[in-house]
Write a protein that holds these residues in place. Structure first.
Motif, short mmCIF file in Angstrom:
data_model
loop_
_atom_site.label_atom_id
_atom_site.label_comp_id
_atom_site.label_asym_id
_atom_site.label_seq_id
_atom_site.Cartn_x
_atom_site.Cartn_y
_atom_site.Cartn_z
N SER A 111 -1.65 12.85 1.86
CA SER A 111 -2.86 13.32 1.38
C SER A 111 -3.87 13.85 2.39
N ARG A 112 -3.88 13.38 3.66
CA ARG A 112 -4.28 13.74 4.92
C ARG A 112 -3.89 14.86 5.27
N SER B 186 -4.59 18.05 2.71
CA SER B 186 -6.06 18.04 2.55
C SER B 186 -6.68 19.39 3.25
N GLU C 13 -7.29 3.15 10.10
CA GLU C 13 -8.06 2.79 9.04
C GLU C 13 -7.31 1.57 8.25
N ALA C 14 -6.09 1.63 8.30
CA ALA C 14 -5.62 0.55 7.43
C ALA C 14 -5.01 -0.80 8.23
N LEU D 121 0.91 -0.99 -0.08
CA LEU D 121 -0.14 -0.09 -0.09
C LEU D 121 0.99 1.14 -0.15
N ASP D 122 0.52 2.25 -0.77
CA ASP D 122 1.28 3.40 -0.95
C ASP D 122 0.82 4.26 0.57
N PHE D 123 1.43 3.80 1.51
CA PHE D 123 1.01 4.50 2.86
C PHE D 123 1.26 5.82 3.12
N ASP E 58 1.86 8.03 0.69
CA ASP E 58 0.97 8.82 -0.30
C ASP E 58 -0.39 9.16 0.49
N LYS E 59 -1.07 8.27 1.34
CA LYS E 59 -2.13 8.48 2.03
C LYS E 59 -1.97 9.23 3.21
N TYR F 56 6.61 4.10 2.66
CA TYR F 56 6.13 3.38 1.23
C TYR F 56 7.72 2.77 0.45
N GLN G 83 -4.66 7.05 9.82
CA GLN G 83 -4.63 6.25 8.53
C GLN G 83 -3.85 4.88 9.17
#
Length: 487
Positions: free
Chosen positions: A143-144, A147, A171-172, A135-137, A139-140, A431, A168
Motif C-alpha cells: 500500500s505504501r 500510494s 511503525e509496526a 498482521l498482513d505486513f 499488504d501494508k 505475510y 513500515q
C-alpha cells in the motif's frame, strides 16, 4: 468573473505535479549513517563492550534465524516458545532455557524476529505474534509502494522501496529505536543483523566492529533500517546505502586481521578467512568505495552460520575467547533455525520457455540452497574443531571441556512426509495465513522435541516442560492435503 477553462486547470495540475516530482528528486533522501570522528574501541554496539557472560548456569546459547520472510519468523517464534516451555533447576531456582540465550543472529525475515527479541526480550513471546505474524505486513508495505502520495518520493534517486519498508517496520515494531537502545535498553540477547554487500557478495554485520572500517557510528543507526537492509530482496526492494567515511577517524586494522591477509595456510578454513579479510579491508579504500550498497542477507549467508565462523576473523580468536568468556562455560548450545523451503517445480513438465517468475525464483533460490548446504558442512567441521580445541585448553587448565550441542531445526527434517512437503512449499513472503503460521509454530515444537541434541541437553539439565499459563500450548494443527479433482 468568468471561471477558468478546464484545460487551464489541467495544465496547472501538470505543472504542479512536475514541480512536486522535481522537488522530490532534490529533497527526498534516505537516512544517512553518521560519521565517527574518533574511533573508540571500548564503546558502541560491539561484542567487546557488551557483557556476553554465559551466566550463572555457565551455559552459552546461540540462536541463528535463517532467511525466509514470515515463514522464518513463524518457525523461529515457535522455537522461542519451546525454549520458554522448558525449565531446569539451577542453585535452587527454576530457570527457563529462553532466558539463557546470549547471542542471536538474524538474516532477512529472521532479522525481524531477532531484532525484536533483542530489543524487547520477554515481550517477544506476548507481542510478536500480533504485531507481525498476524498482521498482513506485505499488504501494508505494498500500500505504501503504490500510494500516489509516495510516488513523488520514489522518484528521487536517493529514496527507494526499502525506505518504505523501513517506515513500515518502524511503525509496526521498532518505533524509532536505534542501536543505542540495544546498548542501553536491551532486554534480550545481543543481536547481530546481517545483510549482503552488493559489490563483494560478502556479509555485512550490523555491529560496531563492521562500522569501524567505514568510520561510522552505528549507535545512531535505526534498527528498522538495518532490518530493511537485511530483508532487501533483489528486484522487490531497493538496496540500502551506507556512506563510507574510511580514513576520517583513527581506526587501526586489528593485527590479527593483517596477519590473516598475509597467511599462507592451506585448507578451506584459511581460504575462507583470507577471503573474508579482503572483503573487510576493501572498505578502507574510500576512493573506490565511497558508498556501500546492501541487499538481502540471505544471499551471502541464509543460515547466519557464517557470522559465527567469521567472528574470529573479525576480532581475533583471543578476543572471541575473552569477550565470549568461553573458558567459563560448561555448555555451548548452537540452535540453527533453518526455514529454507523447497517449492515443487513444474517447469520441467513443459516445453515452454520459463517465464520471468520462474527465472527470478531460480536465480534467487539455487545459489542460496547450494550455499546453505556448504555452510552446514562448514559448521559441522567447525564444531569438531572447537571441541578438539576446547579439550586441549581444558587439559592445560585441569578443567572439564564444555559439552557442545548442535540443534538443527529445519523444515526438511520433519518426519511426517505430508507435513514436510506442505511446509516446504510455503512461499517466501511477508505475510502468511494464520493457519500456516500455526503449522510452522507447531512444526518448530515438534522438531525441537525430535532433535537428539536438544533431548541430550534437556537430559543433562534434568529439564522439565512448563505448564506456564502465560504461554499458549504447543501448536499442533493437522495439515490439509488438497486432492486435485479428476477430469
Amino acid at each position: 468573473m468568468n471561471p477558468l477553462p478546464y484545460s487551464v486547470f489541467f495544465r496547472a495540475a501538470l505543472l504542479l505535479s512536475a514541480a512536486l516530482l522535481a522537488s522530490g528528486c532534490s529533497l527526498m533522501h534516505y537516512h544517512v549513517n553518521e560519521q565517527n570522528v574518533v574511533h573508540t574501541p571500548d564503546r558502541g554496539y560491539r561484542v567487546q563492550s557488551i557483557n556476553l557472560a554465559p551466566g550463572a548456569s555457565k551455559m552459552f546459547v546461540v540462536v541463528m534465524f535463517s532467511g525466509g520472510g514470515a515463514r522464518s519468523a513463524a518457525l523461529g517464534y515457535g522455537v522461542l516458545e519451546e525454549l520458554a516451555r522448558n525449565k531446569f533447576e539451577w542453585n535452587g531456582k527454576s530457570e527457563r532455557l529462553f532466558d539463557e540465550v546470549d547471542l542471536v543472529y538474524g538474516v532477512s525475515g529472521g532479522s525481524i524476529l531477532a531484532a525484536y527479541y533483542g530489543l524487547h526480550g520477554e515481550g517477544v513471546l506476548s507481542e510478536f505474534n500480533d504485531k507481525f505474524l498476524n498482521l498482513d505486513f506485505e499488504d501494508k508495505v505494498l500500500s505504501r509502494v503504490i500510494s500516489i502520495s509516495n510516488q513523488w518520493r520514489l522518484s528521487s534517486p536517493r529514496f527507494g522501496r526499502s525506505d518504505l519498508l523501513e517506515e513500515q517496520l518502524d511503525e509496526a515494531l521498532f518505533h524509532k529505536a536505534t542501536f543505542s537502545d540495544l546498548i542501553n535498553k536491551r532486554k534480550g540477547p545481543f543481536v547481530i543483523i546481517s545483510a549482503t554487500d552488493m559489490s563483494s557478495g560478502g556479509r555485512f554485520d550490523f555491529m560496531q566492529e563492521s562500522f569501524d572500517f567505514i568510520c561510522s557510528d552505528l549507535s545512531k543507526f535505526p534498527i528498522a533500517r538495518a532490518v530493511a537492509a537485511s530483508s532487501a530482496v533483489p528486484l522487490v526492494f531497493s538496496p540500502v546505502t551506507l556512506w563510507n567515511y574510511a580514513g576520517n577517524c583513527d581506526f587501526q586494522v586489528p593485527e590479527s586481521l593483517l596477519a590473516l591477509e598475509k597467511s599462507k595456510g592451506g585448507g578451506w578454513s584459511f581460504a575462507a578467512a583470507r577471503s573474508r579479510t579482503r572483503e573487510l579491508l576493501s572498505y578502507l579504500d574510500r576512493e573506490q568505495r565511497p558508498f556501500i550498497h546492501l541487499l538481502d542477507g540471505g544471499l551471502a549467508d541464509n543460515l547466519s552460520i557464517r557470522g559465527m565462523l567469521d567472528m574470529e576473523t573479525m576480532v581475533g580468536s583471543q578476543a572471541v575467547r575473552r569477550d565470549f568468556r568461553l573458558d567459563e562455560m560448561t555448555k555451548l548450545v548452537l540452535i540453527v533455525v533453518n526455514a529454507q523451503n523447497n517449492m515443487d517445480h513444474t517447469i520441467d513438465q513443459s516445453g515452454d520457455v520459463p517465464g520471468f517468475r520462474d527465472v527470478a525464483r531460480a536465480v534467487s533460490d539455487i545459489p542460496i540452497a547450494r550455499y546453505t548446504q556448504e555452510s552446514e558442512r562448514a559448521m559441522q567441521a567447525s564444531i569438531e574443531r572447537w571441541q578438539e580445541s576446547a579439550k586441549v585448553e581444558a587439559l592445560k587448565n585441569n578443567r572439564t571441556p564444555p559439552d557442545v550441542y548442535y540443534i538443527n531445526i529445519g523444515l526438511k527434517n520433519l518426519e511426517d512426509e505430508e507435513k514436510r512437503r506442505e511446509l516446504l512449499n510455503v512461499q517466501t513472503s511477508l505475510y502468511l495465513p494464520k493457519k500456516t503460521v500455526a503449522d510452522l509454530r507447531g512444526a518448530a515444537a515438534e522438531l525441537m522435541q525430535e532433535s537428539s541434541d536438544f533431548q541430550r541437553l534437556l537430559k543433562d539439565l534434568n529439564a522439565v516442560r512448563s505448564d506456564d499459563a502465560s504461554l499458549p500450548p504447543p501448536v499442533v494443527t493437522p495439515i490439509s492435503v488438497v486432492v486435485p479433482a479428476t477430469e
